[in-house]
Design a protein around this motif. Structure first.
Motif, PDB file in Angstrom:
ATOM      1  N   MET A  63     -12.214 -74.947   8.612  1.00 34.98           N
ATOM      2  CA  MET A  63     -13.260 -75.222   7.673  1.00 34.98           C
ATOM      3  C   MET A  63     -13.853 -73.969   7.387  1.00 34.98           C
ATOM      4  N   VAL A  64     -14.140 -73.425   6.289  1.00 33.36           N
ATOM      5  CA  VAL A  64     -14.561 -72.140   5.918  1.00 33.36           C
ATOM      6  C   VAL A  64     -15.907 -72.515   5.042  1.00 33.36           C
ATOM      7  N   GLY A  65     -17.149 -71.831   5.644  1.00 37.26           N
ATOM      8  CA  GLY A  65     -18.483 -71.971   4.872  1.00 37.26           C
ATOM      9  C   GLY A  65     -18.892 -70.371   4.644  1.00 37.26           C
ATOM     10  N   LEU A  66     -19.251 -70.347   3.295  1.00 34.10           N
ATOM     11  CA  LEU A  66     -19.594 -69.073   2.805  1.00 34.10           C
ATOM     12  C   LEU A  66     -21.214 -69.021   2.744  1.00 34.10           C
ATOM     13  N   THR A  67     -21.865 -68.067   3.213  1.00 31.38           N
ATOM     14  CA  THR A  67     -23.342 -67.927   2.945  1.00 31.38           C
ATOM     15  C   THR A  67     -23.483 -66.620   2.593  1.00 31.38           C
ATOM     16  N   TYR A  68     -25.036 -66.162   2.004  1.00 34.91           N
ATOM     17  CA  TYR A  68     -25.347 -65.013   1.605  1.00 34.91           C
ATOM     18  C   TYR A  68     -26.679 -64.716   1.932  1.00 34.91           C
ATOM     19  N   SER A  69     -27.139 -63.299   2.066  1.00 34.96           N
ATOM     20  CA  SER A  69     -28.343 -63.104   2.436  1.00 34.96           C
ATOM     21  C   SER A  69     -28.834 -61.699   2.014  1.00 34.96           C
ATOM     22  N   PHE A  70     -29.910 -61.109   2.069  1.00 30.16           N
ATOM     23  CA  PHE A  70     -30.064 -59.850   1.574  1.00 30.16           C
ATOM     24  C   PHE A  70     -29.117 -58.722   2.162  1.00 30.16           C
ATOM     25  N   PRO A  71     -28.736 -57.622   1.475  1.00 34.37           N
ATOM     26  CA  PRO A  71     -28.047 -56.599   1.922  1.00 34.37           C
ATOM     27  C   PRO A  71     -28.707 -55.998   3.126  1.00 34.37           C
ATOM     28  N   HIS A  72     -28.012 -55.828   4.276  1.00 35.56           N
ATOM     29  CA  HIS A  72     -28.878 -55.201   5.375  1.00 35.56           C
ATOM     30  C   HIS A  72     -27.997 -54.330   6.405  1.00 35.56           C
ATOM     31  N   ARG A  73     -28.792 -53.548   7.325  1.00 32.22           N
ATOM     32  CA  ARG A  73     -27.868 -52.800   7.954  1.00 32.22           C
ATOM     33  C   ARG A  73     -27.284 -53.617   8.917  1.00 32.22           C
ATOM     34  N   PHE A  74     -26.288 -52.896   9.606  1.00 33.88           N
ATOM     35  CA  PHE A  74     -25.573 -53.491  10.888  1.00 33.88           C
ATOM     36  C   PHE A  74     -24.717 -52.282  11.538  1.00 33.88           C
ATOM     37  N   TRP A  75     -24.225 -52.688  12.679  1.00 29.65           N
ATOM     38  CA  TRP A  75     -23.781 -51.717  13.504  1.00 29.65           C
ATOM     39  C   TRP A  75     -22.252 -52.443  13.885  1.00 29.65           C
ATOM     40  N   THR A  76     -21.211 -51.183  13.742  1.00 30.21           N
ATOM     41  CA  THR A  76     -19.846 -51.143  13.869  1.00 30.21           C
ATOM     42  C   THR A  76     -19.597 -50.924  15.346  1.00 30.21           C
ATOM     43  N   VAL A  77     -18.773 -51.436  16.269  1.00 28.05           N
ATOM     44  CA  VAL A  77     -18.578 -50.999  17.693  1.00 28.05           C
ATOM     45  C   VAL A  77     -16.988 -50.588  17.535  1.00 28.05           C
ATOM     46  N   THR A  78     -16.664 -49.231  18.237  1.00 32.41           N
ATOM     47  CA  THR A  78     -15.529 -48.591  18.556  1.00 32.41           C
ATOM     48  C   THR A  78     -15.544 -48.495  20.097  1.00 32.41           C
ATOM     49  N   GLY A  79     -14.876 -49.014  21.000  1.00 24.19           N
ATOM     50  CA  GLY A  79     -14.923 -48.999  22.469  1.00 24.19           C
ATOM     51  C   GLY A  79     -16.339 -49.144  22.836  1.00 24.19           C
ATOM     52  N   THR A  80     -17.017 -48.197  23.595  1.00 23.48           N
ATOM     53  CA  THR A  80     -18.387 -48.667  23.829  1.00 23.48           C
ATOM     54  C   THR A  80     -19.470 -48.014  23.056  1.00 23.48           C
ATOM     55  N   THR A  81     -19.225 -47.569  21.667  1.00 23.46           N
ATOM     56  CA  THR A  81     -20.038 -46.801  20.722  1.00 23.46           C
ATOM     57  C   THR A  81     -20.354 -47.753  19.662  1.00 23.46           C
ATOM     58  N   ALA A  82     -21.678 -47.655  19.258  1.00 20.57           N
ATOM     59  CA  ALA A  82     -22.147 -48.545  18.272  1.00 20.57           C
ATOM     60  C   ALA A  82     -22.527 -47.670  16.985  1.00 20.57           C
ATOM     61  N   GLU A  83     -21.974 -47.806  15.908  1.00 25.65           N
ATOM     62  CA  GLU A  83     -22.188 -46.829  14.673  1.00 25.65           C
ATOM     63  C   GLU A  83     -22.840 -47.657  13.515  1.00 25.65           C
ATOM     64  N   LYS A  84     -23.958 -47.248  13.125  1.00 28.06           N
ATOM     65  CA  LYS A  84     -24.727 -47.729  12.108  1.00 28.06           C
ATOM     66  C   LYS A  84     -24.218 -47.689  10.820  1.00 28.06           C
ATOM     67  N   VAL A  85     -24.205 -49.059  10.053  1.00 26.84           N
ATOM     68  CA  VAL A  85     -23.890 -48.900   8.541  1.00 26.84           C
ATOM     69  C   VAL A  85     -25.147 -49.099   7.795  1.00 26.84           C
ATOM     70  N   ASP A  86     -25.479 -48.238   6.831  1.00 29.82           N
ATOM     71  CA  ASP A  86     -26.478 -48.507   6.220  1.00 29.82           C
ATOM     72  C   ASP A  86     -26.323 -49.257   4.774  1.00 29.82           C
ATOM     73  N   ILE A  87     -27.600 -49.572   4.277  1.00 32.96           N
ATOM     74  CA  ILE A  87     -27.468 -50.459   2.857  1.00 32.96           C
ATOM     75  C   ILE A  87     -27.146 -49.401   1.593  1.00 32.96           C
ATOM     76  N   ARG A  88     -26.295 -49.662   0.924  1.00 30.51           N
ATOM     77  CA  ARG A  88     -25.785 -48.840  -0.250  1.00 30.51           C
ATOM     78  C   ARG A  88     -26.773 -49.160  -1.323  1.00 30.51           C
ATOM     79  N   SER A  89     -27.147 -48.201  -2.280  1.00 31.21           N
ATOM     80  CA  SER A  89     -27.574 -48.670  -3.529  1.00 31.21           C
ATOM     81  C   SER A  89     -27.064 -49.755  -4.398  1.00 31.21           C
TER      82      SER A  89
END
Length: 349
Positions: A63-89
């Protein structure tokens, strides 16, 4: 409402979550400034966003549920490093997919991933795979910021790739094949702006977490309570922030004579959200003899949940167990989790 009878695209009323005390805004997609000197652990974020329902449908075994919210920042992770992803215009919304078993309603982290394509009247709008993510109020899901072409009805196709995780118990033989489904999503900017946006100025940065959302049509991703785990619980340990629970099963139906099973459940503090896509090594000694030393396998079981486990060739009742974290959860994080779960500790049970 019965989730299995819920028609894709129906019921677009927003799902909101209010956690703690703060000021409310309904027309803000801005991310407040991050807390200075954030702890290297789970902390209460600057704000909490509500969520709207885009649709739900069955995709093969899933089963798949799709939801949505405001665009927001989040962080991707590679190894032990988290990198911020900013909101684009150009970002219109944060689109999220939750995958679960329709029989047990257990949320399924799928390391093989998902793909999402968005079309409007047959014309492509977006085509990119969402990130596996953990959020304090939204739990485990797949999500990303997407740019749409304004108000209108969009066709969102979600493909769930077959699970590479080991499946045990009632999950054996299931989820090996991919599943795909398409839902109609009637996007309205005015509806998005009516979702709640709660700032938490009095508690932001404090150790702790906001509550998980209470959703009528989508199950919550939570690991079982320690007391509910089958077998014998060998112990609970805490790394820098994640909680590790080791249990030992001797009479599971999937075991042969003379075998036991080591299960290590890793979850967030406060909300017990499973932490998938880690690399763990395990060691087991029984009667002073080493009987297992190898990687633990990512596994799903209806009673144990998502965990890391191994079949061990012994029927000892009191083993000595060691666990080494080789790689932390390779999942993206919403605010409040981006500084947590990045250590690689070792434990003995």
């Amino acid at each position: 409402m019965n989730r299995r009878r819920f028609l894709a695209g129906a019921g677009l009323a927003g799902i909101t979550a209010l956690a703690g005390c703060g000021s409310l805004s309904t027309q803000s997609t801005r991310a407040p400034p991050l807390v200075e000197d954030r702890p290297d652990a789970t902390y209460r974020p600057t704000h909490v966003e509500g969520m709207g329902m885009a649709g739900m449908a069955q995709a093969g075994d899933y089963m798949v549920g799709l939801t949505y919210s405001f665009p927001h920042r989040f962080w991707t992770v590679t190894g032990t490093t988290a990198e911020k992803v900013d909101i684009r215009s150009e970002d219109s919304l944060h689109l999220m997919a939750t995958v679960w078993d329709p029989e047990t309603e257990m949320v399924l982290p799928v390391s093989a991933g998902l793909s999402i394509t968005v079309e409007r009247d047959g014309d492509p709008v977006a085509d990119k795979p969402p990130w596996p993510m953990v959020s304090q109020n939204m739990g485990f899901h797949y999500g990303d910021n997407y740019a749409l072409d304004g108000d209108g009805v969009y066709q969102v196709t979600v493909r769930v790739n077959g699970m590479s995780e080991r499946r045990l118990g009632a999950f054996s033989g299931r989820f090996g094949e991919a599943g795909e489904t398409t839902v109609d999503f009637d996007f309205r900017q005015s509806t998005l702006e009516q979702l709640s946006f709660e700032r938490l100025p009095d508690t932001q940065g404090d150790r702790g977490a906001v509550d998980l959302m209470n959703m009528d049509m989508i199950p919550t991703s939570q690991a079982p309570e320690v007391s509910a785990l089958p077998g014998t619980v060998l112990g609970t340990s805490k790394g820098r922030d994640a909680v590790y629970v080791a249990s030992w099963l001797r009479d599971a139906a999937f075991l042969d004579d003379g075998q036991s099973y080591l299960a290590v459940s890793v979850r967030t503090p406060y909300n017990r959200v499973p932490l998938p896509m880690m690399s763990l090594d395990g060691r087991v000694e029984a009667d002073g003899e080493a009987v297992f030393e190898d990687a633990l396998t990512a596994t799903v079981h209806p009673d144990i949940g998502y965990h890391y486990g191994a079949v061990v060739e012994t029927d000892a009742s009191e083993p000595s167990v060691g666990v080494d974290v080789i790689a932390p959860p390779q999942v993206s994080r919403h605010e409040g989790y981006e500084t947590a779960f990045l250590a690689t500790p070792s434990f003995s049970f």
